[in-house]
Design a protein around this motif. Structure first.
Motif, PDB file in Angstrom:
ATOM      1  N   MET A 281      15.744 -19.679   1.969  1.00  0.00           N
ATOM      2  CA  MET A 281      14.335 -19.768   1.647  1.00  0.00           C
ATOM      3  C   MET A 281      14.141 -19.604   0.139  1.00  0.00           C
ATOM      4  N   ASN A 282      13.073 -20.079  -0.381  1.00  0.00           N
ATOM      5  CA  ASN A 282      12.774 -20.054  -1.814  1.00  0.00           C
ATOM      6  C   ASN A 282      12.716 -18.616  -2.340  1.00  0.00           C
ATOM      7  N   ARG A 283      13.444 -18.354  -3.439  1.00  0.00           N
ATOM      8  CA  ARG A 283      13.491 -17.017  -4.045  1.00  0.00           C
ATOM      9  C   ARG A 283      12.108 -16.560  -4.498  1.00  0.00           C
ATOM     10  N   ASN A 284      11.327 -17.465  -5.069  1.00  0.00           N
ATOM     11  CA  ASN A 284       9.984 -17.105  -5.543  1.00  0.00           C
ATOM     12  C   ASN A 284       9.080 -16.655  -4.402  1.00  0.00           C
ATOM     13  N   LEU A 285       9.272 -17.247  -3.226  1.00  0.00           N
ATOM     14  CA  LEU A 285       8.471 -16.846  -2.068  1.00  0.00           C
ATOM     15  C   LEU A 285       8.767 -15.403  -1.687  1.00  0.00           C
ATOM     16  N   TRP A 286      10.032 -15.029  -1.712  1.00  0.00           N
ATOM     17  CA  TRP A 286      10.403 -13.643  -1.398  1.00  0.00           C
ATOM     18  C   TRP A 286       9.874 -12.678  -2.457  1.00  0.00           C
ATOM     19  N   LEU A 287       9.954 -13.064  -3.708  1.00  0.00           N
ATOM     20  CA  LEU A 287       9.412 -12.217  -4.773  1.00  0.00           C
ATOM     21  C   LEU A 287       7.906 -12.041  -4.640  1.00  0.00           C
ATOM     22  N   LEU A 288       7.221 -13.129  -4.327  1.00  0.00           N
ATOM     23  CA  LEU A 288       5.773 -13.049  -4.134  1.00  0.00           C
ATOM     24  C   LEU A 288       5.425 -12.160  -2.950  1.00  0.00           C
ATOM     25  N   ALA A 289       6.166 -12.305  -1.858  1.00  0.00           N
ATOM     26  CA  ALA A 289       5.914 -11.471  -0.676  1.00  0.00           C
ATOM     27  C   ALA A 289       6.152  -9.998  -0.989  1.00  0.00           C
ATOM     28  N   ALA A 290       7.221  -9.693  -1.727  1.00  0.00           N
ATOM     29  CA  ALA A 290       7.500  -8.303  -2.094  1.00  0.00           C
ATOM     30  C   ALA A 290       6.420  -7.751  -3.021  1.00  0.00           C
ATOM     31  N   ALA A 291       6.008  -8.542  -4.000  1.00  0.00           N
ATOM     32  CA  ALA A 291       4.963  -8.097  -4.929  1.00  0.00           C
ATOM     33  C   ALA A 291       3.636  -7.873  -4.197  1.00  0.00           C
ATOM     34  N   GLN A 292       3.301  -8.762  -3.286  1.00  0.00           N
ATOM     35  CA  GLN A 292       2.060  -8.608  -2.520  1.00  0.00           C
ATOM     36  C   GLN A 292       2.118  -7.359  -1.645  1.00  0.00           C
ATOM     37  N   GLY A 293       3.269  -7.108  -1.037  1.00  0.00           N
ATOM     38  CA  GLY A 293       3.420  -5.901  -0.223  1.00  0.00           C
ATOM     39  C   GLY A 293       3.266  -4.633  -1.038  1.00  0.00           C
ATOM     40  N   LEU A 294       3.871  -4.607  -2.231  1.00  0.00           N
ATOM     41  CA  LEU A 294       3.722  -3.433  -3.100  1.00  0.00           C
ATOM     42  C   LEU A 294       2.280  -3.271  -3.573  1.00  0.00           C
ATOM     43  N   PHE A 295       1.616  -4.381  -3.872  1.00  0.00           N
ATOM     44  CA  PHE A 295       0.221  -4.334  -4.308  1.00  0.00           C
ATOM     45  C   PHE A 295      -0.673  -3.757  -3.214  1.00  0.00           C
ATOM     46  N   LEU A 296      -0.489  -4.224  -1.998  1.00  0.00           N
ATOM     47  CA  LEU A 296      -1.328  -3.732  -0.898  1.00  0.00           C
ATOM     48  C   LEU A 296      -1.031  -2.265  -0.594  1.00  0.00           C
ATOM     49  N   THR A 297       0.235  -1.856  -0.717  1.00  0.00           N
ATOM     50  CA  THR A 297       0.584  -0.449  -0.531  1.00  0.00           C
ATOM     51  C   THR A 297      -0.094   0.402  -1.594  1.00  0.00           C
ATOM     52  N   ASN A 298      -0.107  -0.081  -2.823  1.00  0.00           N
ATOM     53  CA  ASN A 298      -0.767   0.630  -3.904  1.00  0.00           C
ATOM     54  C   ASN A 298      -2.262   0.815  -3.598  1.00  0.00           C
ATOM     55  N   ASN A 299      -2.901  -0.217  -3.089  1.00  0.00           N
ATOM     56  CA  ASN A 299      -4.335  -0.116  -2.776  1.00  0.00           C
ATOM     57  C   ASN A 299      -4.604   0.927  -1.708  1.00  0.00           C
ATOM     58  N   VAL A 300      -3.771   0.961  -0.676  1.00  0.00           N
ATOM     59  CA  VAL A 300      -3.967   1.932   0.401  1.00  0.00           C
ATOM     60  C   VAL A 300      -3.808   3.356  -0.131  1.00  0.00           C
ATOM     61  N   VAL A 301      -2.775   3.580  -0.916  1.00  0.00           N
ATOM     62  CA  VAL A 301      -2.538   4.909  -1.483  1.00  0.00           C
ATOM     63  C   VAL A 301      -3.674   5.281  -2.440  1.00  0.00           C
ATOM     64  N   PHE A 302      -4.088   4.335  -3.264  1.00  0.00           N
ATOM     65  CA  PHE A 302      -5.177   4.590  -4.211  1.00  0.00           C
ATOM     66  C   PHE A 302      -6.451   5.019  -3.490  1.00  0.00           C
ATOM     67  N   ILE A 303      -6.811   4.303  -2.459  1.00  0.00           N
ATOM     68  CA  ILE A 303      -8.054   4.613  -1.755  1.00  0.00           C
ATOM     69  C   ILE A 303      -7.941   5.920  -0.979  1.00  0.00           C
ATOM     70  N   ALA A 304      -6.780   6.175  -0.376  1.00  0.00           N
ATOM     71  CA  ALA A 304      -6.606   7.406   0.399  1.00  0.00           C
ATOM     72  C   ALA A 304      -6.617   8.649  -0.489  1.00  0.00           C
ATOM     73  N   ILE A 305      -5.910   8.587  -1.599  1.00  0.00           N
ATOM     74  CA  ILE A 305      -5.792   9.766  -2.461  1.00  0.00           C
ATOM     75  C   ILE A 305      -7.028   9.956  -3.335  1.00  0.00           C
ATOM     76  N   ASN A 306      -7.671   8.867  -3.724  1.00  0.00           N
ATOM     77  CA  ASN A 306      -8.812   8.963  -4.633  1.00  0.00           C
ATOM     78  C   ASN A 306      -9.925   9.848  -4.086  1.00  0.00           C
ATOM     79  N   GLY A 307     -10.264   9.680  -2.842  1.00  0.00           N
ATOM     80  CA  GLY A 307     -11.341  10.491  -2.273  1.00  0.00           C
ATOM     81  C   GLY A 307     -11.009  11.972  -2.270  1.00  0.00           C
ATOM     82  N   LEU A 308      -9.759  12.301  -1.964  1.00  0.00           N
ATOM     83  CA  LEU A 308      -9.349  13.709  -1.928  1.00  0.00           C
ATOM     84  C   LEU A 308      -9.338  14.329  -3.316  1.00  0.00           C
ATOM     85  N   VAL A 309      -8.761  13.628  -4.270  1.00  0.00           N
ATOM     86  CA  VAL A 309      -8.719  14.147  -5.645  1.00  0.00           C
ATOM     87  C   VAL A 309     -10.120  14.160  -6.244  1.00  0.00           C
TER      88      VAL A 309
END
Length: 89
Positions: free
Chosen positions: A1-29
């Motif tokens: 499979m295309n290497r760029n597709l895997w990189l994009l999928a990994a970057a998108q996964g990290l981005f979405l994980t960051n958003n979840v952590v940001f929203i969860a921790i922000n309210g508490l802090v």
């Protein structure tokens, strides 16, 4: 499979994980730091509203300067924002 597709999928996964952590921790802090409770989630509101308001500008910048230049400009804005946040802390 295309290497760029895997990189994009990994970057998108990290981005979405960051958003979840940001929203969860922000309210508490925010609840610990804010002088009143309703201000605890103002940073998340700014994040969402800022993203919504900048969408049209980003689309116009990409159409005018190309995706690569617009992305590089966005990186500079992000760097400036991170430095400003570090200074504020």
């Amino acid at each position: 499979m295309n290497r760029n597709l895997w990189l994009l999928a990994a970057a998108q996964g990290l981005f979405l994980t960051n958003n979840v952590v940001f929203i969860a921790i922000n309210g508490l802090v925010g609840l610990q730091l804010a002088p009143v409770g309703w201000m605890a989630t103002l940073p998340v509101m700014g994040y969402v509203v800022g993203g919504a308001l900048s969408t049209g500008w980003v689309a116009r910048a990409q159409a005018r300067w190309g995706r690569q230049r617009a992305f590089q400009f966005g990186l500079l804005v992000a760097l400036g924002s991170a430095l400003l946040a570090a200074r504020a802390v």
